[in-house]
Write an enzyme that holds these catalytic residues in place. Structure first.
Site, PDB file in Angstrom:
ATOM      1  N   LYS A  80       0.853  -1.186   0.000  1.00 55.13           N
ATOM      2  CA  LYS A  80       0.000   0.000   0.000  1.00 55.13           C
ATOM      3  C   LYS A  80       0.892   1.240   0.000  1.00 55.13           C
ATOM      4  O   LYS A  80       1.945   1.266   0.658  1.00 55.13           O
ATOM      5  CB  LYS A  80      -0.875  -0.034   1.254  1.00 55.13           C
ATOM      6  CG  LYS A  80      -1.908   1.080   1.365  1.00 55.13           C
ATOM      7  CD  LYS A  80      -2.770   0.869   2.618  1.00 55.13           C
ATOM      8  CE  LYS A  80      -3.884   1.897   2.749  1.00 55.13           C
ATOM      9  NZ  LYS A  80      -4.715   1.682   3.950  1.00 55.13           N
ATOM     10  N   SER A 155      -9.700   1.410   2.924  1.00 53.49           N
ATOM     11  CA  SER A 155      -8.870   2.226   2.074  1.00 53.49           C
ATOM     12  C   SER A 155      -7.805   1.447   1.318  1.00 53.49           C
ATOM     13  O   SER A 155      -7.283   1.941   0.310  1.00 53.49           O
ATOM     14  CB  SER A 155      -8.205   3.318   2.900  1.00 53.49           C
ATOM     15  OG  SER A 155      -7.336   2.750   3.872  1.00 53.49           O
ATOM     16  N   SER A 179      -9.762  -1.002   7.144  1.00 54.36           N
ATOM     17  CA  SER A 179      -9.182  -0.869   5.810  1.00 54.36           C
ATOM     18  C   SER A 179      -8.388  -2.057   5.295  1.00 54.36           C
ATOM     19  O   SER A 179      -8.001  -2.059   4.136  1.00 54.36           O
ATOM     20  CB  SER A 179      -8.293   0.359   5.737  1.00 54.36           C
ATOM     21  OG  SER A 179      -9.096   1.492   5.569  1.00 54.36           O
TER      22      SER A 179
HETATM   23  N1  GLN Z   1     -13.208   3.569   6.245  1.00 53.38           N
HETATM   24  C1  GLN Z   1     -12.685   4.026   7.495  1.00 53.38           C
HETATM   25  C2  GLN Z   1     -12.320   5.493   7.379  1.00 53.38           C
HETATM   26  O1  GLN Z   1     -12.604   6.048   6.395  1.00 53.38           O
HETATM   27  C3  GLN Z   1     -11.501   3.201   7.895  1.00 53.38           C
HETATM   28  C4  GLN Z   1     -10.293   3.541   7.131  1.00 53.38           C
HETATM   29  C5  GLN Z   1      -9.100   2.770   7.547  1.00 53.38           C
HETATM   30  O2  GLN Z   1      -9.179   1.737   8.211  1.00 53.38           O
HETATM   31  N2  GLN Z   1      -7.952   3.316   7.208  1.00 53.38           N
HETATM   32  O3  GLN Z   1     -11.769   6.069   8.257  1.00 53.38           O
END
Ligand code: GLN
Length: 488
Positions: A80, A155, A179
């Site tokens: 990532k 994400s 995420s």
């Molecule tokens: N979807 C969640 C957010 O937008 C979690 C994102 C994540 O785990 N980085 O914060």
């Protein structure tokens, strides 16, 4: 096709000299060439560097270095775009970092390299890991390999899509509120969020420091155990990493699950749960029971407040962490008449709308007058949520839930409605607030369209061995994980 193998299959072939690491990397590069204009998982990749790493791995294999010494020797692993690799770009899915290149390796990258992995590629993500669909990437939206009109989740959507589309054997992502697990569920791979403190975050660009953890995306539970074992452990450069021995996760997978107690939280039986998701998860629970697990109904009474608490705490921490992107220290600068105008031009042009929304939310809940009403309260709720889990874990060894309320949704379907998007994470967020571990693994498909469904197992703090064992036992008796998406 070496790119479609699991880690354990590939390392077996390499050990028997039936294939070379160069061929494995080339197979991944070829697959990227074949499918990535449609999947769009990679922001970039450095083919020459990957092949050079492969040649070095092949020399080590020829010199007799074994899998026991280097468990990932010759295995292509992609990252990532939030993890630092010396000399490689790191943009966090954002425009604000410009042409920044990392001056050092993240601890997890050092560990992957020391284990022989070929670390390559920058995988797409929601900007600064804020989102659930990769639609917040400043560059482009990654597609779900099962249906290119749908999101891969986020994400870490690039990480999940790349593994599902066989563009790499494994990937790393980060999980702040889901995420890793959510995109793994939507793309049909295995994703593991370790316990807070299990894996060093040194070299991970911070989103919300008290919630972030790095973890693997793989094609099987065994591979997740192998990668977790490599990346775990104490690191003096991350004071939140815990000095605690790393178990032999991959060796301890067998042994069965007879007598393990599995908690079913009654608060997770929500109205918005998709019927096909419910049916798949119910069937998986029955399967785990038939393998010897004992089902216990439990209560996590503060579940309803998790998303609200998360969307105060995470933006608060993000607003502080993102203050460093000011046009002075890193990457991009947009000049102005004076420093304040320069900051505001840089941040105004460099950050996308979701990041700005979070910074505004975060600074608001931290401002004097509102701090007690929002931030402090959310922290108290967080303590109650952690206590719910610790109480439950007095009675059960693990907790089972769906990973997401629905299978992959359509691109654009939720992007204009942040609240709807935030609800994609209702089953995953509490785990981060509580600092416990969780894994998502494939447990079925929806029909028309055929889309993967994920099963989530949550474990005690440092209870990774137990959830891996449960997940492995389930996986051994099912074939969901072997199905390949049309785009692979
Ligand atoms: N979807 C969640 C957010 O937008 C979690 C994102 C994540 O785990 N980085 O914060």
């Amino acid at each position: 096709m070496l790119n479609s193998l699991t880690i354990s299959e590939l390392t077996g072939k390499l050990a028997r000299r039936e294939a070379s690491a160069r061929e494995a990397v080339q197979a991944c590069l070829d697959q990227i060439g074949r499918v990535d204009d449609r999947v769009k998982a990679f922001l970039s990749h450095d083919a020459a560097d990957a092949l050079a790493q492969a040649d070095a791995a092949d020399r080590e294999i020829a010199a007799g270095v074994t899998r026991a010494a280097k468990p990932l020797l010759g295995v292509p692993v992609a990252l990532k775009d939030v993890l630092c690799v010396r000399g490689q770009p790191c943009q966090c899915g954002s425009k604000i970092l410009g042409d920044f290149r990392s001056p050092y390796d993240a601890t997890v990258v050092e560990k992957l390299k020391a284990a022989g992995a070929i670390v390559f590629g920058r995988l797409n993500m929601d900007e600064f890991a804020m989102g659930s669909s990769t639609e917040n990437s400043a560059f482009f939206t990654t597609r779900n390999p099962w249906d290119p009109d749908r999101v891969p989740g986020g994400s870490s959507g690039g990480s999940a899509a790349a593994v599902a589309a066989d563009e790499c054997l494994a990937a790393l992502g980060s999980d702040t509120g889901g995420s890793i697990r959510q995109p793994a569920a939507l793309c049909g791979c295995v994703g593991l969020k370790p316990t807070y403190g299990r894996v060093s975050r040194y070299g991970l660009v911070a989103f919300a420091s008290s919630l972030d953890q790095i973890g693997p995306f793989t094609k099987t539970v065994r591979d997740a155990a192998t990668v977790l074992e490599v990346i775990s452990g104490h690191d003096r450069r991350d004071s939140t990493s815990v000095p605690r021995e790393v178990p032999a996760y991959a060796h301890n997978l067998e042994g069965g699950i007879r007598g393990l107690k599995l908690g079913l939280p009654k608060e997770y039986a929500i109205g918005g749960l998709d019927p096909e998701v419910k049916a798949a998860v119910d069937a998986a629970v029955r399967q785990l029971e038939s393998l010897g697990a004992e089902l216990v109904e439990i209560s996590l009474p503060h579940t309803d407040y998790a998303a609200a608490a998360y969307y105060i705490i995470a933006p608060a921490e993000a607003s502080a962490n993102l203050a460093r992107f000011d046009g002075v220290r890193y990457g991009r600068r947009v000049n102005g008449a004076d420093p304040v105008e320069m900051y505001s031009n840089t941040r105004g042009e460099g950050f996308g709308p979701e990041v700005k929304r979070r910074i505004i939310l975060g600074t608001y809940v931290l401002s004097s007058g509102y701090y007690d009403a929002y931030y402090l309260r959310a922290q108290k709720v967080r303590t109650l949520i952690r206590r719910d889990f610790l109480n439950a874990f007095e009675r059960v060894d693990a907790i089972v839930t769906p990973t997401t309320p629905t299978p992959a949704f359509r691109i654009g379907e939720r992007s204009d409605d942040p609240l709807q998007m935030y609800l994609s994470d209702i089953f995953t967020i509490s785990c981060n607030l509580a600092g416990i571990c969780g894994i998502s693994l494939p447990c079925g498909f929806s029909r028309e369209p055929k889309l993967p469904i994920g099963l989530q197992l949550l474990g005690k703090p440092f209870g990774e061995e137990t959830i891996l064992r449960l997940a492995h036992a389930y996986e051994q008796t099912t074939s969901w994980h072997r199905e390949k998406p049309p785009l692979a």
